[in-house]
Write an enzyme that holds these catalytic residues in place. Sequence first.
Site, PDB file in Angstrom:
ATOM      1  N   ASP A  18       0.810  -1.216   0.000  1.00 18.22           N
ATOM      2  CA  ASP A  18       0.000   0.000   0.000  1.00 18.22           C
ATOM      3  C   ASP A  18       0.841   1.263   0.000  1.00 18.22           C
ATOM      4  OD1 ASP A  18      -1.902  -1.937   0.254  1.00 18.22           O
ATOM      5  OD2 ASP A  18      -2.957  -0.997   1.921  1.00 18.22           O
ATOM      6  N   ARG A 100      -0.446   2.408  17.122  1.00 17.90           N
ATOM      7  CA  ARG A 100      -0.805   3.466  16.186  1.00 17.90           C
ATOM      8  C   ARG A 100      -0.645   4.883  16.736  1.00 17.90           C
ATOM      9  NH1 ARG A 100       0.402  -0.037  13.103  1.00 17.90           N
ATOM     10  NH2 ARG A 100      -1.014  -1.017  11.622  1.00 17.90           N
ATOM     11  N   ASP A 129      -7.621   1.711  11.915  1.00 18.07           N
ATOM     12  CA  ASP A 129      -6.379   2.475  11.953  1.00 18.07           C
ATOM     13  C   ASP A 129      -6.531   3.900  11.440  1.00 18.07           C
ATOM     14  OD1 ASP A 129      -4.882   0.559  13.179  1.00 18.07           O
ATOM     15  OD2 ASP A 129      -4.048  -0.275  11.341  1.00 18.07           O
ATOM     16  N   SER A 181      -2.982 -10.376   5.338  1.00 19.87           N
ATOM     17  CA  SER A 181      -2.627  -9.037   5.792  1.00 19.87           C
ATOM     18  C   SER A 181      -2.088  -9.161   7.210  1.00 19.87           C
ATOM     19  CB  SER A 181      -3.863  -8.132   5.777  1.00 19.87           C
ATOM     20  OG  SER A 181      -3.564  -6.880   6.365  1.00 19.87           O
TER      21      SER A 181
END
Length: 405
Positions: A18, A100, A129, A181
């Site tokens: 990504d 995060r 996220d 993932s």
Amino acid sequence: MNKSGIKKIVLAYSGGLDTSAIIPWLKENYGDCEVVAFVADIGQERADLEGVEQKALNSGASSCYVVDLREEFIKDYVYPVLQTGALYEGSYLLGTSMARPLIAKAQVELALKLDADAVCHGATGKGNDQVRFETTYAALAPHLKVVAPWREWNLRSREALLAYLKERNIPTTASLEKIYSRDENAWHISTEGGVLETPWNASNKDCWVWTVSPEDAPDQAELVTVTVEKGRVTAVNGKAMSPFKCLEALNELGAKHGVGRIDIVENRLVGIKSRGCYETPGGTIMVTALRGVEQLVLDRDSFKWREQLGLEMAYVVYDGRWFAPLRKSLQAAAESLAQDVNGEVIVKLYKGQATAIQKKSSNSLYSEEFATFGEDEVYDHSHAGGFIRLFSLSGRIRALNELKK
């Protein structure tokens, strides 16, 4: 022409599919703006960091900064959450959720240092996220513009991203065969996608990365001694170490014995249910040790309060509200309770289980003299009658009222 007015963007970059596509996409769609790649080292696989700077530059970044956040992550994010006992929906140890806000904070700090106009992340519009990143941006630097490509571009699949990079001759190690993932840091690794997208499918060996299957774990149990001070793990097998090093040692032991696996379907903040396999070997051992000391030290009401703090904290952290006053308030309460949570626990590791089998604390409220089933000199059994009579008084009055009717 750059209609957005953005001249410099700091991207939270991992080197994965990504974010590799995001760099050229930003330059094409934001008027050839400068893109700075920011890589957070939070304990992911070392191979993932090898050559990551050159990879970012090859994708079109003007520069790449790799920042070591491993000790800060465990000391200032993981350990405080452990003090509260937070478990999201009863089992998830919040590995991604805790990382995060730290990544976003360090990203913002770099953006401010470089006088950037905007920050960018690669989170999709389906997940949690995006919320965690952007609530942190809002709390720390609300003037920075936020770019979220997954909410803007028309690339909707892994195939489309691979084709996009191929057209631009940008190399990537991603492939259609890598169907899962994954998110990895020092605390945990998560696996989603592939066979896990159907809840009726059992997870297979490809769904687990760190830990051996409990069936294949050693037939001989292993004991590990964990030292706890003020609700924080400070030593493993008598050796004092930093928070990150303690976790590193326990990860190795736990993984060998298949400890810390969960396979769950969880409720995302955005309303979607998702399934994932999470591995948190060292963290599971830490939690077992902390709870063991708490059982000795905290009185009944304090333990109940700590459980309530953990339940609330789990949602606060999962939802990305790390920098909210509520999180700080919950943390203050947990730290207050943790002042006496000092002790030592021996944890038995065997076939996927971590069990506290011995525990001691100088602050222990456990009294063998009172608790014994043998003869004692300190407890008068007749006192219990008056206690029970008062404890049940409201029920007795209610029953007497019913008899009068």
